[in-house]
Enzyme design. Structure first.
Site, PDB file in Angstrom:
ATOM      1  N   ASN A 199       0.852  -1.190   0.000  1.00 24.37           N
ATOM      2  CA  ASN A 199       0.000   0.000   0.000  1.00 24.37           C
ATOM      3  C   ASN A 199       0.887   1.238   0.000  1.00 24.37           C
ATOM      4  O   ASN A 199       1.982   1.224   0.576  1.00 24.37           O
ATOM      5  CB  ASN A 199      -0.887   0.003   1.256  1.00 24.37           C
ATOM      6  CG  ASN A 199      -1.806   1.212   1.329  1.00 24.37           C
ATOM      7  OD1 ASN A 199      -2.474   1.549   0.368  1.00 24.37           O
ATOM      8  ND2 ASN A 199      -1.827   1.866   2.477  1.00 24.37           N
ATOM      9  N   HIS A 255       0.939   5.087   1.311  1.00 24.54           N
ATOM     10  CA  HIS A 255       0.218   6.004   2.201  1.00 24.54           C
ATOM     11  C   HIS A 255       0.927   7.357   2.127  1.00 24.54           C
ATOM     12  O   HIS A 255       2.162   7.413   2.225  1.00 24.54           O
ATOM     13  CB  HIS A 255       0.197   5.464   3.634  1.00 24.54           C
ATOM     14  CG  HIS A 255      -0.527   6.371   4.578  1.00 24.54           C
ATOM     15  ND1 HIS A 255      -1.901   6.484   4.588  1.00 24.54           N
ATOM     16  CD2 HIS A 255      -0.070   7.242   5.499  1.00 24.54           C
ATOM     17  CE1 HIS A 255      -2.251   7.387   5.491  1.00 24.54           C
ATOM     18  NE2 HIS A 255      -1.160   7.867   6.049  1.00 24.54           N
ATOM     19  N   ASP A 268      -2.471   0.772   7.865  1.00 22.43           N
ATOM     20  CA  ASP A 268      -1.151   1.430   7.708  1.00 22.43           C
ATOM     21  C   ASP A 268      -0.146   0.940   8.750  1.00 22.43           C
ATOM     22  O   ASP A 268       0.714   1.695   9.196  1.00 22.43           O
ATOM     23  CB  ASP A 268      -1.303   2.959   7.827  1.00 22.43           C
ATOM     24  CG  ASP A 268      -2.336   3.518   6.863  1.00 22.43           C
ATOM     25  OD1 ASP A 268      -3.065   4.449   7.260  1.00 22.43           O
ATOM     26  OD2 ASP A 268      -2.432   2.990   5.738  1.00 22.43           O
ATOM     27  N   GLU A 313       5.226   9.788  -3.701  1.00 18.39           N
ATOM     28  CA  GLU A 313       4.427   8.600  -4.047  1.00 18.39           C
ATOM     29  C   GLU A 313       4.780   8.021  -5.406  1.00 18.39           C
ATOM     30  O   GLU A 313       5.012   6.799  -5.534  1.00 18.39           O
ATOM     31  CB  GLU A 313       2.938   8.954  -4.034  1.00 18.39           C
ATOM     32  CG  GLU A 313       2.420   9.338  -2.671  1.00 18.39           C
ATOM     33  CD  GLU A 313       0.969   9.720  -2.715  1.00 18.39           C
ATOM     34  OE1 GLU A 313       0.192   9.015  -3.370  1.00 18.39           O
ATOM     35  OE2 GLU A 313       0.621  10.737  -2.093  1.00 18.39           O
TER      36      GLU A 313
HETATM   37  C1  GRF Z   1      -3.935  10.089  -3.052  1.00 21.63           C
HETATM   38  O1  GRF Z   1      -4.336  10.924  -1.984  1.00 21.63           O
HETATM   39  C2  GRF Z   1      -2.770   9.270  -2.630  1.00 21.63           C
HETATM   40  O2  GRF Z   1      -1.969   9.959  -1.701  1.00 21.63           O
HETATM   41  C3  GRF Z   1      -3.397   8.099  -1.961  1.00 21.63           C
HETATM   42  O3  GRF Z   1      -4.597   7.851  -2.669  1.00 21.63           O
HETATM   43  C4  GRF Z   1      -5.046   9.082  -3.251  1.00 21.63           C
HETATM   44  C5  GRF Z   1      -5.427   8.870  -4.701  1.00 21.63           C
HETATM   45  O4  GRF Z   1      -4.310   8.616  -5.458  1.00 21.63           O
HETATM   46  N1  GRF Z   1      -2.512   6.960  -2.018  1.00 21.63           N
HETATM   47  P1  GRF Z   1      -4.446   8.200  -7.036  1.00 21.63           P
HETATM   48  O5  GRF Z   1      -4.281   9.462  -7.836  1.00 21.63           O
HETATM   49  O6  GRF Z   1      -5.820   7.577  -7.249  1.00 21.63           O
HETATM   50  O7  GRF Z   1      -3.325   7.233  -7.265  1.00 21.63           O
END
Ligand code: GRF
Length: 207
Positions: A107, A109, A150, A180
């Site tokens: 995952n 986070h 988490d 990310e």
């Molecule tokens: C974002 O807030 C990311 O930080 C979390 O999920 C949300 C959507 O991300 N992991 P994405 O654009 O759908 O990948």
């Protein structure tokens, strides 16, 4: 490494993985499927644009959570993944799936765990809480998924500066762009090349 990606929203993390696989900065890997609980998720459009098989399944379509859990796990198993990646996936993972994919499900986070994580800390809430606390550094974490929220073994983290005048949206964007979208593909590449080991609940990255 055959990877299934679970998504609920815009899919920018999925896009980062797709781009990294296509540019071979992730090696020995193919995305064999994308599953979303939200039929309107733009992530599904991204998958289709890249010829990746995608499916939709929502708890709302089932009389009970138990029925959804069973069908959801069947769908994932049918794709026969070596690794399941939660990329902005907002549905609670069924306990039987946690067991089945222990240390094979990761995952992303948007905080430096253990800060700003756990129940209720998702999306913008994470960044609102960071600004409220006045931290000077935030970031993102990739971890294995276990029974908690988490709480699984941490694989990679990357820090990001908080800038004066940051709004939650500005901070979220910077964490996505600078953390990310970098560490999620990197973690998949490490796993694909057998460089991630878990011992005593902590991750060791080899050579
Ligand atoms: C974002 O807030 C990311 O930080 C979390 O999920 C949300 C959507 O991300 N992991 P994405 O654009 O759908 O990948």
């Amino acid at each position: 490494l055959d990877v299934v990606v679970l998504v609920s929203g815009g899919g920018t993390n999925l896009q980062a993985i797709i781009d990294a696989v296509e540019s071979e900065s992730i090696t020995n890997t193919r995305i064999v499927g994308v599953i979303s609980n939200n039929k309107n998720a733009y992530a599904l459009t991204r998958a289709k644009q890249h010829g990746i098989h995608s499916e939709c399944i929502s708890p709302k379509d089932y009389a009970s959570r138990e029925e959804f859990n069973e069908r959801f796990l069947e769908k994932v198993d049918e794709m026969n993944p070596d690794l399941v990646v939660l990329a902005g996936f907002l549905v609670v993972i069924p306990p039987q799936m946690i067991e089945r994919y222990r240390n094979r499900m990761i995952n992303i986070h948007p905080s430096l765990i253990p800060a700003f994580c756990g129940k209720g800390f998702y999306g913008l809430k994470v960044h609102e809480a960071a600004l409220e606390r006045g931290v000077k550094v935030v970031g993102a974490t990739v971890h294995f998924v276990d029974e908690g929220t988490d709480t699984g073994p941490i694989i990679l983290q990357r820090a990001v500066e908080v800038c004066p005048g940051d709004t939650p949206e500005m901070l979220q964007r910077r964490v996505m762009e600078q953390a990310e979208w970098k560490i999620l593909p990197e973690a998949i590449d490490l796993i694909a090349n057998d460089r991630v080991k878990v011992s005593d609940g902590r991750v060791v990255i080899t050579e």
